[in-house]
Design an enzyme around this catalytic site. Structure first.
Site, PDB file in Angstrom:
ATOM      1  CB  SER A   1       8.912  20.553 -17.871  1.00  0.00           C
ATOM      2  OG  SER A   1       9.674  19.531 -18.445  1.00  0.00           O
TER       3      SER A   1
ATOM      4  CD  GLU B   1      19.757  23.402 -22.513  1.00  0.00           C
ATOM      5  OE1 GLU B   1      18.865  22.708 -21.981  1.00  0.00           O
ATOM      6  OE2 GLU B   1      20.449  22.990 -23.459  1.00  0.00           O
TER       7      GLU B   1
ATOM      8  CG  HIS C   1      17.351  25.332 -17.268  1.00  0.00           C
ATOM      9  ND1 HIS C   1      17.045  24.138 -17.827  1.00  0.00           N
ATOM     10  CD2 HIS C   1      16.195  25.834 -16.765  1.00  0.00           C
ATOM     11  CE1 HIS C   1      15.766  23.912 -17.639  1.00  0.00           C
ATOM     12  NE2 HIS C   1      15.224  24.920 -16.988  1.00  0.00           N
TER      13      HIS C   1
ATOM     14  CB  THR D   1      20.484  19.356 -23.124  1.00  0.00           C
ATOM     15  OG1 THR D   1      19.553  20.113 -22.352  1.00  0.00           O
ATOM     16  CG2 THR D   1      21.876  19.902 -22.963  1.00  0.00           C
TER      17      THR D   1
HETATM   18 FE1  F3S Z   1      21.486  17.625 -17.902  1.00  0.00          FE
HETATM   19 FE2  F3S Z   1      20.238  16.344 -19.772  1.00  0.00          FE
HETATM   20 FE3  F3S Z   1      19.168  16.562 -17.428  1.00  0.00          FE
HETATM   21  S1  F3S Z   1      21.351  18.223 -19.962  1.00  0.00           S
HETATM   22  S2  F3S Z   1      19.862  18.502 -16.706  1.00  0.00           S
HETATM   23  S3  F3S Z   1      21.045  15.456 -17.920  1.00  0.00           S
HETATM   24  S4  F3S Z   1      18.071  16.615 -19.349  1.00  0.00           S
END
Ligand code: F3S
Length: 296
Positions: free
Chosen positions: A235, A141, A89, A179
């Site tokens: 989560s 995050e 994060h 994200t």
């Molecule tokens: Fe990175 Fe996407 Fe996983 S930002 S930590 S690949 S959910």
């Protein structure tokens, strides 16, 4: 009856990298303590396995400050030795500075997709743009992303808040996303800003892993009679998967482990779908899958 397990269920690339980093430190016999800033992932099974192997979780800023104070103390017995791993994060700029001040070795396992957002926000805000982050304000995050803005920064949690957003339309804005944000809700949010005449530069920072996971979960849920989403209670990406699946399949279950699963199969069930959030280990997905295949 058929069972489909999503191909993109479970650990994403960023989480795999962060978890592997901690296990590598254990295997290497790194000197001193191994710390993670916050639990390395939102999965109690993995976190407690790491704890058993001696990994310590730094629970917040106060604990970090104590490590810094111990390092500066004249009493050598108080000084800690070891390594701090930053999870996928990422952290706020303030936490990053404190981590460095502890004098411990630092391994930064912030996911590159999150790093990219820090960079965009830092650069855009240094050009004088106001920043809008689409995500959950109290998610670590997002807290990290927000800290990279030098000027105005707003967090919007979806279309409803976007509709209420009423700020200076003379200014330039740059909009980014957490994200793991729901991509449909992100598009709706963006449309609202555009329709409300904001001068806005959109940078879609939803990561590929999230995009693939959500698209696949939606596809499976659309044809499944029952859908199981496996993920940690805290989560955020797993909860979003649950929302997406629930919209397409009324019989959607959100579980952390097999023990939480109380499937009530109604009527003529032909297909059960299974997906899992980015912090769910493979063995839990397999356990659930085997259980469903053998019992239904
Ligand atoms: Fe990175 Fe996407 Fe996983 S930002 S930590 S690949 S959910």
């Amino acid at each position: 009856m058929d069972v489909i397990v999503a191909e993109h269920a479970g650990f994403c690339f960023g989480v795999t990298k962060a978890v592997d980093t901690v296990y590598e430190q254990i295997d290497k016999g790194t000197a001193g303590n191994i710390y993670t800033y916050g639990p390395i992932i939102h999965n109690e099974t993995v976190v407690s396995d790491l704890e058993k192997k001696g990994v310590k979780v730094i629970e917040g800023i106060e604990e970090l400050k104590k490590l810094v104070a111990d390092k500066n103390s004249s009493d050598n017995d108080k000084k800690s030795q070891g390594t701090i791993v930053i999870r996928s994060h990422g952290v706020t700029r303030e936490v990053q500075a404190l981590i460095e001040e502890t004098g411990l070795a630092v391994i930064d396992a912030t996911c590159p997709f999150v790093k990219r957002i820090h960079k965009v926000v830092g650069e855009e805000s240094s050009k004088g743009k106001s920043i809008i982050v689409v995500g959950s304000a109290n998610h670590p995050e997002v807290e990290g992303i927000v800290s990279y803005a030098d000027g105005d920064v707003y967090v919007i949690d979806g279309p409803e808040s976007a509709a209420k957003f009423d700020k200076n339309r003379e200014l330039d804005y740059t909009l980014v996303a957490q994200t793991t944000f729901n991509k449909k809700k992100f598009q709706e949010t963006v449309e609202i800003f555009k329709n409300n005449s904001y001068n806005i530069n959109i940078v879609n920072t939803i990561c590929n892993a999230t995009d693939e996971r959500q698209t696949e979960a939606e596809e499976i849920a659309s044809k499944a009679d029952a859908m199981i989403v496996i993920g940690g209670a805290h989560s955020s990406n797993s909860r979003k998967l649950y929302e997406i699946c629930k919209e397409k399949c009324a019989d959607t279950y959100f579980i952390q482990t097999l023990e939480d699963l109380h499937l009530k199969i109604k009527g003529n069930v032909k297909l059960i779908g299974i997906t899992a959030g980015a912090s769910t280990p493979k063995n839990i997905i397999e356990e659930v899958q085997n259980y469903v295949r053998t019992n239904f």
